[in-house]
Design an enzyme around this catalytic site. Structure first.
Site, PDB file in Angstrom:
ATOM      1  N   CYS A  45      22.080  33.708 -99.716  1.00 60.05           N
ATOM      2  CA  CYS A  45      22.387  32.632-100.680  1.00 60.05           C
ATOM      3  C   CYS A  45      22.165  33.130-102.103  1.00 60.05           C
ATOM      4  O   CYS A  45      22.916  32.786-103.008  1.00 60.05           O
ATOM      5  CB  CYS A  45      21.508  31.403-100.428  1.00 60.05           C
ATOM      6  N   CYS A  98      16.735  31.722 -98.780  1.00 64.52           N
ATOM      7  CA  CYS A  98      17.833  32.419 -98.105  1.00 64.52           C
ATOM      8  C   CYS A  98      18.331  33.606 -98.934  1.00 64.52           C
ATOM      9  O   CYS A  98      18.878  33.421-100.021  1.00 64.52           O
ATOM     10  CB  CYS A  98      18.947  31.390 -97.852  1.00 64.52           C
TER      11      CYS A  98
END
Length: 103
Positions: A31, A28
């Protein structure tokens, strides 16, 4: 320091005080932007416990909390969820939000 959470230790590790849980995954992009912010705050603040959970390794907890997008930051106070933020949250904003839950 940011503690790693698993489905097995989630309840025990997040039941006392103010806890921020970062639900994330290795693939991600947002993230990867959020992680350094959380690590910096973990160094600066002793009044909040900072944790993270890899949603690919631990599916039960994110599923039970209805987490559909990552990063999602969940803030718990004394075991109860008091806030949830989805998507990247800048450091200043996150600090301000955490201040609402610490005495």
């Amino acid at each position: 320091m940011v503690d790693e959470l698993t489905d097995q230790n989630y309840e025990t590790e997040t039941k006392d005080g103010v806890v921020l849980i970062d639900f994330w995954a290795t693939w991600c992009g947002p993230c990867k932007m959020q992680s350094p912010v959380i690590e910096e705050l973990a160094e600066e603040r002793q009044d909040v416990k900072f944790t993270q959970m890899d949603v690919d390794q631990n599916k039960a907890t994110p599923s039970s909390l209805g987490i559909m997008a990552i990063p999602t930051l969940v803030i718990k106070k004394n075991g109860a969820i008091v806030d949830r933020l989805t998507g990247y949250t800048p450091k200043a904003k996150l600090n301000q939000i955490l201040n609402q839950y610490t005495d």
